[in-house]
Design a protein around this motif. Structure first.
Motif, PDB file in Angstrom:
ATOM      1  N   ASP A  93       0.803  -1.231   0.000  1.00  0.00           N
ATOM      2  CA  ASP A  93       0.000   0.000   0.000  1.00  0.00           C
ATOM      3  C   ASP A  93       0.834   1.278   0.000  1.00  0.00           C
ATOM      4  N   LYS A  94       1.994   1.259  -0.615  1.00  0.00           N
ATOM      5  CA  LYS A  94       2.813   2.470  -0.655  1.00  0.00           C
ATOM      6  C   LYS A  94       2.286   3.500  -1.648  1.00  0.00           C
ATOM      7  N   GLY A  95       1.352   3.098  -2.482  1.00  0.00           N
ATOM      8  CA  GLY A  95       0.667   4.053  -3.340  1.00  0.00           C
ATOM      9  C   GLY A  95       1.296   4.266  -4.698  1.00  0.00           C
ATOM     10  N   VAL A  96       0.600   5.056  -5.514  1.00  0.00           N
ATOM     11  CA  VAL A  96       1.051   5.363  -6.875  1.00  0.00           C
ATOM     12  C   VAL A  96       1.170   6.875  -7.039  1.00  0.00           C
ATOM     13  N   ASP A  97       2.002   7.295  -7.956  1.00  0.00           N
ATOM     14  CA  ASP A  97       2.139   8.722  -8.253  1.00  0.00           C
ATOM     15  C   ASP A  97       0.937   9.205  -9.063  1.00  0.00           C
ATOM     16  N   PHE A  98       0.470  10.396  -8.733  1.00  0.00           N
ATOM     17  CA  PHE A  98      -0.601  11.031  -9.510  1.00  0.00           C
ATOM     18  C   PHE A  98      -0.134  12.435  -9.857  1.00  0.00           C
ATOM     19  N   ILE A  99      -0.097  12.727 -11.166  1.00  0.00           N
ATOM     20  CA  ILE A  99       0.443  13.993 -11.651  1.00  0.00           C
ATOM     21  C   ILE A  99      -0.611  14.721 -12.468  1.00  0.00           C
ATOM     22  N   HIS A 100      -0.780  15.992 -12.171  1.00  0.00           N
ATOM     23  CA  HIS A 100      -1.658  16.863 -12.960  1.00  0.00           C
ATOM     24  C   HIS A 100      -0.749  17.860 -13.675  1.00  0.00           C
ATOM     25  N   ALA A 101      -0.787  17.855 -15.011  1.00  0.00           N
ATOM     26  CA  ALA A 101       0.050  18.737 -15.805  1.00  0.00           C
ATOM     27  C   ALA A 101      -0.810  19.538 -16.778  1.00  0.00           C
ATOM     28  N   SER A 102      -0.240  20.616 -17.280  1.00  0.00           N
ATOM     29  CA  SER A 102      -0.976  21.476 -18.209  1.00  0.00           C
ATOM     30  C   SER A 102      -0.116  21.775 -19.432  1.00  0.00           C
ATOM     31  N   ALA A 103      -0.739  21.665 -20.598  1.00  0.00           N
ATOM     32  CA  ALA A 103      -0.086  22.013 -21.868  1.00  0.00           C
ATOM     33  C   ALA A 103      -1.147  22.656 -22.750  1.00  0.00           C
ATOM     34  N   THR A 104      -1.703  23.752 -22.270  1.00  0.00           N
ATOM     35  CA  THR A 104      -2.861  24.360 -22.941  1.00  0.00           C
ATOM     36  C   THR A 104      -2.502  25.070 -24.245  1.00  0.00           C
ATOM     37  N   HIS A 105      -1.207  25.096 -24.587  1.00  0.00           N
ATOM     38  CA  HIS A 105      -0.819  25.596 -25.910  1.00  0.00           C
ATOM     39  C   HIS A 105      -1.083  24.546 -26.980  1.00  0.00           C
ATOM     40  N   LEU A 106      -1.380  23.308 -26.556  1.00  0.00           N
ATOM     41  CA  LEU A 106      -1.651  22.226 -27.490  1.00  0.00           C
ATOM     42  C   LEU A 106      -3.153  22.029 -27.676  1.00  0.00           C
ATOM     43  N   HIS A 107      -3.537  21.585 -28.850  1.00  0.00           N
ATOM     44  CA  HIS A 107      -4.926  21.250 -29.162  1.00  0.00           C
ATOM     45  C   HIS A 107      -5.006  19.797 -29.635  1.00  0.00           C
TER      46      HIS A 107
END
Length: 479
Positions: A93-107
């Motif tokens: 139960d050491k867990g997993v990485d969760f990443i929130h990233a932004s690249a709003t210059h991309l469509h």
């Protein structure tokens, strides 16, 4: 416009299972251990924007992931090696990485419209170029959500010694179900370790862990080639068609001889009709004494690719070329493994042929060689591979060391487009930079469904240029 690689980290955290695991350590199998030298699997899906705020969606995903991990304890664990050299998944139960990233210059357009897969896709995955042995001190899995101007990408990087494609897509779709508010798992994985795949053989790992068996820095070109259902049926029909044989001609002559006294047969076209019927029978129906196995659509497609890539590489005719296919062993063993067996249950089938044979013989011959080896890979063959590995435990040699190999992975049967996080199917499925080298091909179902197939083809730049000019191959590719 900012560089395609530019990506802003919004947040990063660890997500833990909703409930503590009661599962003990799971021993790595003879299909798991060879993957310790491979990169983490990197697969994910592109979606349109969700109908709720991105902040609310990220919160929902974290909660859903926590619930999902309760049913997949190994993904929240770490690898461990005991004093005897056996490697296990410690479900701690050491867990997993969760990443929130932004690249709003991309469509969405920037990802789907280029002929070749754009470099920005590689930035949508965490744990890039991480070798699976690193799971001893690195999370087994990392989820990255990247928001773009008019959509988002949900990418997963998962230790390849813990999971194969079948297990990956079961997890990913379960994750999506919990995000849709379905709070009961519909496809419970089996964590059984009672099969021929569990061995007493020990893989001796060098100090510092096993190394990659290919050059991860070689220049490569990557493209998605799409094949419609109609195009694949046309190809399959071509491969399974039968030629007019000497026996067919003899039958026609004999029948016409019997009617030689009837001049009507030659004056009113009846002779031509007989010949036409005999020809149609010959190309569509084998004789009763013959057993002609049907070659599948996918094997037909693999044969087409084998010929095209071999042509494009301009190899010496006497060179031996190899086509490797990863096959699921769950239903090949006797007794069969559970269809949702969690872990790796794959083996590689290699088909060898000289360049001259691949190029001078017809497509049907190439497909028959692939078909013959796939059909022959039964319970006994799976067990022979296990015994061979036990005699000499080793990591899987990914790569194209001789410049004449093709390696086919993934599967168009995987339910990639069943993934619905609450507002519809993916716009596309893509993978990261993991485990890519000249000749690495991955098969995906086509986005349009109905038996369509997408091939993610990775080749040297010069080979890619040649295959894109190859009419024999490109006539089957959807524009």
């Amino acid at each position: 416009m900012p560089p395609v690689h530019s990506l802003t980290l919004v947040s990063r955290c660890t997500v833990f299972p909703h409930q503590k695991s009661t599962m003990g350590d799971l021993k790595l199998s003879v299909s798991d251990l060879p993957m310790l030298s491979c990169h983490y699997i990197q697969k994910g899906a592109l979606f349109s924007r969700p109908p709720i705020s991105i902040e609310s969606f990220i919160s929902l995903l974290k909660h859903s992931l926590s619930q999902t991990l309760t049913h997949f304890p190994p993904l929240a664990g770490r690898l461990t090696t005991d004093s005897d050299g056996y490697v296990y998944i410690n479900c701690n139960d050491k867990g997993v990485d969760f990443i929130h990233a932004s690249a709003t210059h991309l469509h969405v357009y920037d990802i789907l419209s280029p002929t070749h897969v754009p470099a920005c896709v590689k930035s949508f995955f965490a744990l890039d170029r991480t070798v699976s042995y690193s799971g001893h001190y690195t999370p087994v899995m990392a989820v990255q959500v990247t928001e773009i101007a008019d959509g988002l990408f949900i990418g997963c990087a998962v230790n390849h010694a813990v999971i194969d494609g079948t297990s990956f897509w079961n997890f990913f779709n379960t994750f999506a179900e919990f995000s849709r508010g379905i709070n009961k798992i519909s496809r419970q994985p089996s964590f059984s370790r009672h099969s021929v795949l569990i061995s007493q053989a020990v893989l001796k790992v060098p100090m510092g862990g096993p190394k990659l068996t290919f050059n991860e820095n070689e220049p490569l070109s990557e493209r998605i080639f799409s094949f419609s259902r109609e195009s694949i049926l046309k190809l399959k029909s071509r491969v399974n068609s039968r030629k007019v044989t000497d026996n067919t001609i003899s039958d026609a002559v004999e029948l016409l001889g019997k009617q030689s006294n009837d001049t009507d047969y030659f004056t009113n076209g009846k002779a031509a009709t007989i010949l036409e019927k005999l020809y149609k029978t010959a190309v569509s129906k084998p004789q009763e004494s013959e057993t002609v196995p049907e070659i599948s659509s996918f094997q037909s497609l693999c044969a087409l690719l084998w010929q095209a890539v071999t042509r494009a590489r301009k190899l010496n005719p006497s060179t031996t070329t190899t086509f490797r296919m990863a096959v699921n062993c769950r239903n090949r063993l006797n007794p069969k493994l559970d269809p949702l067996y969690f872990g790796n249950a794959i083996q590689s089938i290699s088909t060898y042929a000289s360049v001259s044979d691949v190029l001078c013989r017809d497509l049907k011959w190439c497909a028959e060689q692939l078909n013959k080896n796939v059909v022959a890979h039964d319970d006994a063959a799976v067990r022979r591979v296990v015994e061979d590995w036990e005699e000499s435990p080793r990591c899987f040699p990914l790569g194209n060391y001789d410049g004449a190999s093709i390696t086919m992975g993934s599967s168009p049967r995987f339910p990639m487009y069943d993934t619905d996080f609450g507002w519809g199917r993916p716009l596309a499925v893509r993978s990261g930079a993991a485990n890519k080298f000249d000749g690495k091909i991955s098969a995906f179902p086509g986005q349009e469904g109905g038996g369509s197939v997408d091939l993610e083809v990775v080749l040297s730049p010069e080979t890619m240029v040649m295959i894109e000019c190859d009419y024999e191959f490109m006539q089957y590719v959807s524009t």
